[in-house]
Write an enzyme that holds these catalytic residues in place. Structure first.
Site: not given
Length: 371
Positions: A19, A78, A96, A131, A206-207, A227, A231, A319
């Site tokens: 990417r 990353k 992260h 986001r 969500g996305r 959603d 939950t 992914l």
């Protein structure tokens, strides 16, 4: 537009990362604005380096970003390679590092030693905390795609990037075993049909959830969507009654787990494939504490229980790189208007810098106030 902003897009150190945070079409817009964009050559990036040269970017050798002048913002997907250890520039990538993940302390020490700062792309948000740019749709799409292919016995190893249109065609194909079953007069695959596999997407609105739902629809798999409302008082028995679980929920606060190891031993469990988009297995915010290490392109599936039925997990942390062109173009287009304002005191970038200061309190002692 300012003529002082300088961006340096580095080659990705991870061998399966194809990417790019800036696509060539958007690089052309940035350079037309008078923004200086340097792009490192990269044989693995989905876009040829020549496309960036034609867009007006300066081309540099891979891994030369440490020598960039101090006024450059270094951008990637990353974490950069380990050398040099100290990080002195303003860096933009997915760190992260703010939820106690493994390696978070080490990454923040790199900035402490170098005096640089992290504008974590995960935390560039609007005033409501949403986001502004994310790879989530394609992460969810691929999480569901791999789960379906594995459940049908059609997941080829090692994984390799494919265009979305090719993946959709693969998903639309039924497995040979199911076709033979139908020819013998067995149960047909169809929405809620007897014997038909079912999937559950948690975080469906969500996305990532939308991406997972798109892939499952292409595959013709009957899907339950949960959603926030569903939950709050999670029905564990209903969860275990599905064949496939796609988790598309990431939380910034500790919360009750959706699934535990004890649940995998519950009588009558039908669940056999777990595909986790978030991969927060080293964090105390992990909502699926049923595995302790990721899977990868060479070994995409790990068995958790032998069964019957067996339970397998798919937990790959990049992914969207399996659909690198589509993922990069979508992300770059969303990030572009904010990149054009980088270096200006806009709320989105200031919030991002404040997150860094909060995670590394001594960073607030530096003189840096602008992004």
């Amino acid at each position: 537009m300012t003529d002082t902003l300088r961006l340096w897009m580095r080659h990705e150190a991870h061998p399966t990362e194809a990417r790019a945070p800036i696509a060539p079409a958007d690089a052309r817009i940035l350079t037309a604005d008078g923004i200086a964009v340097t792009v490192e050559d990269s044989p693995q990036r989905i876009f040829p380096t020549s496309d960036y040269a034609r867009a007006g970017c300066r081309i540099a050798e891979p891994g030369t970003w440490p020598d960039a002048p101090d006024d450059h913002h270094v951008i990637g997907v990353k974490e950069p390679e380990e050398k040099p250890f100290p990080l002195r520039h303003r860096h933009l990538f997915f760190g992260h590092a703010y939820k106690g993940q493994e390696g978070a302390g080490r990454l923040l020490r790199r900035f402490a030693e170098g005096g640089g700062s992290l504008l974590d792309l995960e935390y560039v948000t609007d005033a409501d905390g949403t986001r502004v740019a994310a790879f989530g749709y394609w992460a969810g799409y691929m999480a569901a795609t791999l789960a379906v292919l594995h459940s049908r016995g059609r997941l080829e190893r090692p994984l390799r990037p494919l265009p979305e249109r090719a993946l959709a065609a693969v998903l639309a194909q039924r497995g040979e075993q199911r076709e033979q079953q139908e020819q013998r007069g067995g149960p047909r695959e169809g929405p809620r049909g007897e014997g038909a596999p079912t999937a559950l997407v948690i975080g469906a609105l969500g996305r990532s959830g939308r991406g997972a739902r798109s892939a499952l629809a292409a595959a013709g798999v009957a899907t339950t969507c949960w959603d926030v409302e569903e939950t709050r008082d999670l029905d564990k028995k209903a969860l275990l009654a599905h064949d496939i679980l796609v988790n598309a929920v990431a939380t910034t606060e500790p919360a009750p787990a959706f699934l535990t190891r004890a649940d995998l031993d519950a009588p009558g469990r039908r669940l056999s494939v777990i595909s986790d988009v978030t991969c927060d297995f080293t964090s105390d915010r992990n909502l699926l504490p049923v595995y302790d290490r990721p899977t990868d392109w060479h070994r995409p599936v790990r068995r958790l229980r032998e069964g019957p039925p067996p339970v397998d997990v798919i937990a790959i942390d990049n992914l969207p790189s399996l659909v690198p062109r589509e993922a990069s173009e979508d992300f770059s287009a969303d990030l572009l208007p904010h990149l054009r304002l980088l270096g200006v005191r806009t709320p989105a970038w200031q919030r991002c810098l404040e997150m860094f200061h909060a995670a590394r309190p001594h960073a607030a002692l530096t003189k840096e106030t602008d992004v």
